[in-house]
Design a protein around this motif. Sequence first.
Motif, PDB file in Angstrom:
ATOM      1  N   GLY A 189       0.821  -1.211   0.000  1.00  0.00           N
ATOM      2  CA  GLY A 189       0.000   0.000   0.000  1.00  0.00           C
ATOM      3  C   GLY A 189       0.848   1.251   0.000  1.00  0.00           C
ATOM      4  O   GLY A 189       1.761   1.379   0.815  1.00  0.00           O
ATOM      5  N   ILE A 190       0.531   2.185  -0.907  1.00  0.00           N
ATOM      6  CA  ILE A 190       1.391   3.350  -1.082  1.00  0.00           C
ATOM      7  C   ILE A 190       0.665   4.660  -0.759  1.00  0.00           C
ATOM      8  O   ILE A 190       0.935   5.705  -1.333  1.00  0.00           O
ATOM      9  CB  ILE A 190       1.983   3.363  -2.511  1.00  0.00           C
ATOM     10  CG1 ILE A 190       3.243   4.230  -2.581  1.00  0.00           C
ATOM     11  CG2 ILE A 190       0.929   3.801  -3.531  1.00  0.00           C
ATOM     12  CD1 ILE A 190       4.053   4.048  -3.827  1.00  0.00           C
ATOM     13  N   THR A 212       3.235  -1.759  -4.587  1.00  0.00           N
ATOM     14  CA  THR A 212       2.157  -0.894  -5.040  1.00  0.00           C
ATOM     15  C   THR A 212       1.591  -1.382  -6.365  1.00  0.00           C
ATOM     16  O   THR A 212       2.340  -1.802  -7.252  1.00  0.00           O
ATOM     17  CB  THR A 212       2.645   0.566  -5.192  1.00  0.00           C
ATOM     18  OG1 THR A 212       1.636   1.334  -5.866  1.00  0.00           O
ATOM     19  CG2 THR A 212       3.934   0.649  -5.987  1.00  0.00           C
ATOM     20  N   ARG A 213       0.283  -1.318  -6.502  1.00  0.00           N
ATOM     21  CA  ARG A 213      -0.350  -1.720  -7.760  1.00  0.00           C
ATOM     22  C   ARG A 213      -0.119  -0.694  -8.856  1.00  0.00           C
ATOM     23  O   ARG A 213       0.077  -1.034 -10.008  1.00  0.00           O
ATOM     24  CB  ARG A 213      -1.862  -1.891  -7.562  1.00  0.00           C
ATOM     25  CG  ARG A 213      -2.257  -3.163  -6.855  1.00  0.00           C
ATOM     26  CD  ARG A 213      -3.763  -3.220  -6.674  1.00  0.00           C
ATOM     27  NE  ARG A 213      -4.246  -2.189  -5.768  1.00  0.00           N
ATOM     28  CZ  ARG A 213      -5.537  -1.975  -5.494  1.00  0.00           C
ATOM     29  NH1 ARG A 213      -6.458  -2.710  -6.083  1.00  0.00           N
ATOM     30  NH2 ARG A 213      -5.894  -1.040  -4.648  1.00  0.00           N
ATOM     31  N   SER A 216       2.702   6.066  -7.420  1.00  0.00           N
ATOM     32  CA  SER A 216       2.108   7.267  -6.830  1.00  0.00           C
ATOM     33  C   SER A 216       2.955   8.494  -7.141  1.00  0.00           C
ATOM     34  O   SER A 216       4.176   8.416  -7.260  1.00  0.00           O
ATOM     35  CB  SER A 216       1.992   7.119  -5.308  1.00  0.00           C
ATOM     36  OG  SER A 216       1.442   8.283  -4.733  1.00  0.00           O
ATOM     37  N   ASP A 300       2.683  -5.132  -7.526  1.00  0.00           N
ATOM     38  CA  ASP A 300       1.663  -5.777  -6.701  1.00  0.00           C
ATOM     39  C   ASP A 300       2.072  -7.221  -6.356  1.00  0.00           C
ATOM     40  O   ASP A 300       2.909  -7.821  -7.018  1.00  0.00           O
ATOM     41  CB  ASP A 300       0.330  -5.781  -7.452  1.00  0.00           C
ATOM     42  CG  ASP A 300      -0.855  -6.012  -6.529  1.00  0.00           C
ATOM     43  OD1 ASP A 300      -0.666  -5.997  -5.302  1.00  0.00           O
ATOM     44  OD2 ASP A 300      -1.975  -6.202  -7.051  1.00  0.00           O
ATOM     45  N   THR A 327      -3.324  -0.912   3.887  1.00  0.00           N
ATOM     46  CA  THR A 327      -4.404  -1.051   2.907  1.00  0.00           C
ATOM     47  C   THR A 327      -5.653  -0.257   3.259  1.00  0.00           C
ATOM     48  O   THR A 327      -6.720  -0.479   2.680  1.00  0.00           O
ATOM     49  CB  THR A 327      -4.757  -2.548   2.748  1.00  0.00           C
ATOM     50  OG1 THR A 327      -4.926  -3.142   4.045  1.00  0.00           O
ATOM     51  CG2 THR A 327      -3.636  -3.283   2.027  1.00  0.00           C
TER      52      THR A 327
END
Length: 535
Positions: A189-190, A212-213, A216, A300, A327
């Motif tokens: 989670g970012i 991270t997906r 950012s 991810d 998350t």
Amino acid sequence: MKVAVIGAGASGLTAIKCCIDEGEEPVCFERSNDIGGLWRYTEKVTEGQSCVMKSTIINTSKEMMCYSDFPIPADYPIFMHNTYVQKYFNLYADKFNLRKYIQFGKEILSINKQPNFKQNGQWNIKVKDNKTGDVEEIVFDAVMVCTGHHAEKHVPEFPGLSDFKGKVIHSHDYRNPAGFEGKRVVIIGIGNSGGDMSTELSRVASQVFLSTRRGSWVLNRIGDNGMPLDMASSDRFKLAIKNALPPSIITSIVEGRLNARFDHSLYSLKPKHHVFSQHPMVNDEMPNRLASGTLRIKPDIKTFTENGVIFDDGTKEENIDVVFLATGYKFGFPFLDKSVLDVKENRVELYKYVFPPRMEKKNTLSVIGCIQPLGAIMPISELQCRLSLRVFQKEVKLPCSDEMILDIRSKELAMKERYVQTQRHTIQVDYIDYMDELATLNGCLPDLQSLFWSDPKLAFTCFFGPCTPYQYRLQGPGKWSGARQAIMTQWDRTFESLKTRPLGFTEKPSQKKFFIFYFVFVVLFCYLVHVIFLR
């Protein structure tokens, strides 16, 4: 009017004060033993009650985050550590004698409409005393729910996580880096929590991986020439330019500035989406920790193994000791009757993010602070409270249910078109736009055109300077006699805490500043002439 205030955090405190200001009788229920909510640091982890990390420093500058009639002391830092935020709340509570209205150790079990709600708009509230276990039911004329949106942990399902033999900890339970020295850590989670945890842990852990997906964009607190970034960028002049230019141009400018600090592509952070399509991360240390190698960005998670992680790109990391789930949260109001307000996947129907739309013309309940602003939440919560009280008193009339629902749908559509589709982006608001929207309803939006003729210096400062909360105390209901002085001295208070060493000389006034002032004045004058005489 007897008003129930649920929670004594940043929103609950100002709710109490607004009730007092309007001559109503507040009763605040706080399940813990002190004020401050999220910002009151405790070592103890309590389920359903969030707490900042020990090292947390707020992302908004003190002049942008203060309550509109109570400036933060000049000697407090520009960006305050959580202990200073808590001190400020204590000063606020003491100044306005708020504690006498708070019942600590009281938990809300249920809030329901009274049987004759259509006639009197009243509420039955069941309250539990956490010390004795006693439960009582009390009738209130109005309710202000101030419990925020950081409560229940959001824990996504990851393949193989149940087989992982290391520790799995949600960011809700993280306090400090003690005990993680020399560990190999994965953080998922970012958001701001993931960013803060990753940079802090990377100083003591042997290696930290931030998964991270999407990546950012990363903002920092301090902008050009050492100016607080939020004060330098949150003004009505820049907002007018932003609204006048195509979004693609503004996006290109902002992303160019962010990449000038550090190239997000080189650091594996650049997302596919643009900067205004996701709530940004604010982190001053991220590029330094990445450059040092103790922190690495990874894609991810594909799956967990017994002692490691396999990422989407096929790379593996073995011998992982700890996995942190940054998350986010699932917010909700379990004590509130679902017929009044129901939350599904962090989506909630609230007019102006405050009022349930189907209240049978009895608008006697408001939800405060259930927003994710690009800016500070404290002054927004305060203005929500000021508006709520005037709605309760029928000084402000809300539109019919159909119109409120239409406004809600319009905001949902705008959010869907702008933001990446995640559970996180359901309550996003832009600071000035949203504050102006609330102030227009409440009747306290500053009229800069009339102000230009009566007090041009103040009007100039309000238009070109930072849109600090004091602007919403200049005119209309709740007008504060100290608002002008607070606005004209806001930069003095901002930098007072930095004056810790005599320089031995005085800075000479810059001619550049004079010409900028002259140019801006001419632009403002031409703009006002256009608005007043040519439209």
